[in-house]
Motif scaffolding. Structure first.
Motif, PDB file in Angstrom:
ATOM      1  N   ALA A   1      -4.633   3.554 -11.826  1.00 11.84           N
ATOM      2  CA  ALA A   1      -5.694   3.251 -10.855  1.00 11.84           C
ATOM      3  C   ALA A   1      -5.286   2.089  -9.947  1.00 11.84           C
ATOM      4  CB  ALA A   1      -6.989   2.925 -11.586  1.00 11.84           C
ATOM      5  N   LEU A   2      -4.762   1.019 -10.529  1.00 15.34           N
ATOM      6  CA  LEU A   2      -4.368  -0.146  -9.724  1.00 15.34           C
ATOM      7  C   LEU A   2      -3.199   0.179  -8.803  1.00 15.34           C
ATOM      8  CD1 LEU A   2      -4.723  -2.956 -12.415  1.00 15.34           C
ATOM      9  CD2 LEU A   2      -6.226  -2.514 -10.446  1.00 15.34           C
ATOM     10  N   ALA A   3      -2.219   0.905  -9.322  1.00 16.18           N
ATOM     11  CA  ALA A   3      -1.074   1.277  -8.491  1.00 16.18           C
ATOM     12  C   ALA A   3      -1.497   2.216  -7.366  1.00 16.18           C
ATOM     13  CB  ALA A   3       0.008   1.925  -9.347  1.00 16.18           C
ATOM     14  N   ALA A   4      -2.453   3.101  -7.639  1.00 17.23           N
ATOM     15  CA  ALA A   4      -2.931   4.027  -6.607  1.00 17.23           C
ATOM     16  C   ALA A   4      -3.635   3.275  -5.477  1.00 17.23           C
ATOM     17  CB  ALA A   4      -3.863   5.067  -7.221  1.00 17.23           C
ATOM     18  N   VAL A   5      -4.450   2.305  -5.827  1.00 17.85           N
ATOM     19  CA  VAL A   5      -5.130   1.499  -4.798  1.00 17.85           C
ATOM     20  C   VAL A   5      -4.094   0.729  -3.981  1.00 17.85           C
ATOM     21  CG1 VAL A   5      -6.675  -0.466  -4.434  1.00 17.85           C
ATOM     22  CG2 VAL A   5      -7.312   1.353  -6.040  1.00 17.85           C
ATOM     23  N   GLY A   6      -3.113   0.154  -4.660  1.00 17.64           N
ATOM     24  CA  GLY A   6      -2.052  -0.567  -3.947  1.00 17.64           C
ATOM     25  C   GLY A   6      -1.247   0.348  -3.036  1.00 17.64           C
ATOM     26  N   ALA A   7      -0.929   1.540  -3.534  1.00 17.79           N
ATOM     27  CA  ALA A   7      -0.161   2.494  -2.724  1.00 17.79           C
ATOM     28  C   ALA A   7      -0.955   2.941  -1.498  1.00 17.79           C
ATOM     29  CB  ALA A   7       0.239   3.701  -3.570  1.00 17.79           C
ATOM     30  N   ALA A   8      -2.254   3.161  -1.682  1.00 17.19           N
ATOM     31  CA  ALA A   8      -3.097   3.538  -0.544  1.00 17.19           C
ATOM     32  C   ALA A   8      -3.125   2.417   0.493  1.00 17.19           C
ATOM     33  CB  ALA A   8      -4.511   3.870  -1.013  1.00 17.19           C
ATOM     34  N   ALA A   9      -3.187   1.176   0.030  1.00 16.17           N
ATOM     35  CA  ALA A   9      -3.186   0.033   0.949  1.00 16.17           C
ATOM     36  C   ALA A   9      -1.866  -0.037   1.720  1.00 16.17           C
ATOM     37  CB  ALA A   9      -3.431  -1.264   0.187  1.00 16.17           C
ATOM     38  N   VAL A  10      -0.770   0.211   1.039  1.00 15.50           N
ATOM     39  CA  VAL A  10       0.538   0.231   1.715  1.00 15.50           C
ATOM     40  C   VAL A  10       0.566   1.357   2.747  1.00 15.50           C
ATOM     41  CG1 VAL A  10       3.005   0.678   1.360  1.00 15.50           C
ATOM     42  CG2 VAL A  10       1.781  -0.875  -0.166  1.00 15.50           C
ATOM     43  N   GLY A  11       0.028   2.529   2.382  1.00 15.60           N
ATOM     44  CA  GLY A  11      -0.024   3.642   3.323  1.00 15.60           C
ATOM     45  C   GLY A  11      -0.839   3.312   4.557  1.00 15.60           C
ATOM     46  N   VAL A  12      -1.996   2.680   4.364  1.00 16.03           N
ATOM     47  CA  VAL A  12      -2.842   2.275   5.499  1.00 16.03           C
ATOM     48  C   VAL A  12      -2.086   1.281   6.383  1.00 16.03           C
ATOM     49  CG1 VAL A  12      -4.919   0.983   6.140  1.00 16.03           C
ATOM     50  CG2 VAL A  12      -5.044   2.738   4.362  1.00 16.03           C
ATOM     51  N   HIS A  13      -1.414   0.327   5.755  1.00 15.58           N
ATOM     52  CA  HIS A  13      -0.659  -0.663   6.531  1.00 15.58           C
ATOM     53  C   HIS A  13       0.404   0.008   7.392  1.00 15.58           C
ATOM     54  CE1 HIS A  13       1.654  -4.148   7.694  1.00 15.58           C
ATOM     55  NE2 HIS A  13       2.719  -3.552   7.194  1.00 15.58           N
ATOM     56  N   TRP A  14       1.208   0.883   6.777  1.00 13.38           N
ATOM     57  CA  TRP A  14       2.297   1.512   7.541  1.00 13.38           C
ATOM     58  C   TRP A  14       1.759   2.464   8.598  1.00 13.38           C
ATOM     59  CZ3 TRP A  14       6.627  -0.583   8.256  1.00 13.38           C
ATOM     60  CH2 TRP A  14       7.154  -1.436   7.291  1.00 13.38           C
ATOM     61  N   ALA A  15       0.620   3.079   8.343  1.00 12.13           N
ATOM     62  CA  ALA A  15       0.008   3.930   9.358  1.00 12.13           C
ATOM     63  C   ALA A  15      -0.451   3.097  10.540  1.00 12.13           C
ATOM     64  CB  ALA A  15      -1.162   4.706   8.765  1.00 12.13           C
ATOM     65  N   SER A  16      -1.028   1.921  10.255  1.00 10.99           N
ATOM     66  CA  SER A  16      -1.493   1.065  11.357  1.00 10.99           C
ATOM     67  C   SER A  16      -0.327   0.555  12.188  1.00 10.99           C
ATOM     68  CB  SER A  16      -2.336  -0.094  10.815  1.00 10.99           C
ATOM     69  OG  SER A  16      -1.540  -0.978  10.075  1.00 10.99           O
ATOM     70  N   VAL A  17       0.809   0.346  11.553  1.00 11.17           N
ATOM     71  CA  VAL A  17       2.006  -0.064  12.275  1.00 11.17           C
ATOM     72  C   VAL A  17       2.586   1.105  13.065  1.00 11.17           C
ATOM     73  CG1 VAL A  17       4.416  -0.810  11.978  1.00 11.17           C
ATOM     74  CG2 VAL A  17       2.594  -1.911  10.665  1.00 11.17           C
ATOM     75  N   GLY A  18       2.617   2.275  12.446  1.00  8.73           N
ATOM     76  CA  GLY A  18       3.271   3.434  13.062  1.00  8.73           C
ATOM     77  C   GLY A  18       2.470   4.130  14.128  1.00  8.73           C
ATOM     78  N   PHE A  19       1.156   4.120  14.038  1.00  6.17           N
ATOM     79  CA  PHE A  19       0.346   4.869  14.994  1.00  6.17           C
ATOM     80  C   PHE A  19      -0.227   4.003  16.101  1.00  6.17           C
ATOM     81  CE2 PHE A  19       0.006   7.854  11.353  1.00  6.17           C
ATOM     82  CZ  PHE A  19       0.545   8.949  12.000  1.00  6.17           C
ATOM     83  N   GLN A  20       0.193   2.735  16.203  1.00  3.68           N
ATOM     84  CA  GLN A  20      -0.331   1.891  17.286  1.00  3.68           C
ATOM     85  C   GLN A  20       0.725   1.550  18.282  1.00  3.68           C
ATOM     86  OE1 GLN A  20      -2.706  -1.384  16.108  1.00  3.68           O
ATOM     87  NE2 GLN A  20      -3.890  -0.150  14.695  1.00  3.68           N
TER      88      GLN A  20
END
Length: 121
Positions: A102-121
């Motif tokens: 559960a903790l790793a999944a939340v962390g991985a989702a946060a990393v995904g959101v971060h890289w998406a915000s970097v990549g799609f802007q």
């Protein structure tokens, strides 16, 4: 008149993403020879993809977030594994594996959101 085109496009996007996600999960399960590690890897990767898909445009969000990540994740197998651990009275392992996932999944989702915000802007 009802326009079915968006619904059909969405269904096609989920289907296409699901085929690729299911194949990816099959590869992970085949190549990682420890069942707990394979399940963990699939679920964490899916969580990162879901986080990334939040910023994806239009049908990509549907194909990647719903189709690919939905087929890649294997929460039902996680529940089965945790249930087997509880049945076998392996409570410390079940707690570590469940909370760790559960903790790793939340962390991985946060990393995904971060890289998406970097990549799609």
């Amino acid at each position: 008149m009802l326009n079915l085109l968006p619904t059909l496009e969405g269904a096609a996007a989920v289907f296409a993403g699901g085929v690729v996600g299911g194949f990816t999960r099959w590869l992970l399960m085949r190549e990682i020879h420890h069942p707990l590690a394979a399940t963990f890897a699939a679920n964490i990767a899916a969580s990162a993809v879901i986080g990334f898909s939040v910023a994806a445009p239009g049908m990509w969000r549907t194909a990647v977030g719903v189709g690919f990540a939905g087929a890649l994740s294997t929460l039902s197998l996680l529940a089965r594994q945790l249930g087997e651990m509880v049945k076998a009275a392996e409570f410390p392992l079940a707690i570590k594996y469940g909370l760790g996932t559960a903790l790793a999944a939340v962390g991985a989702a946060a990393v995904g959101v971060h890289w998406a915000s970097v990549g799609f802007q």
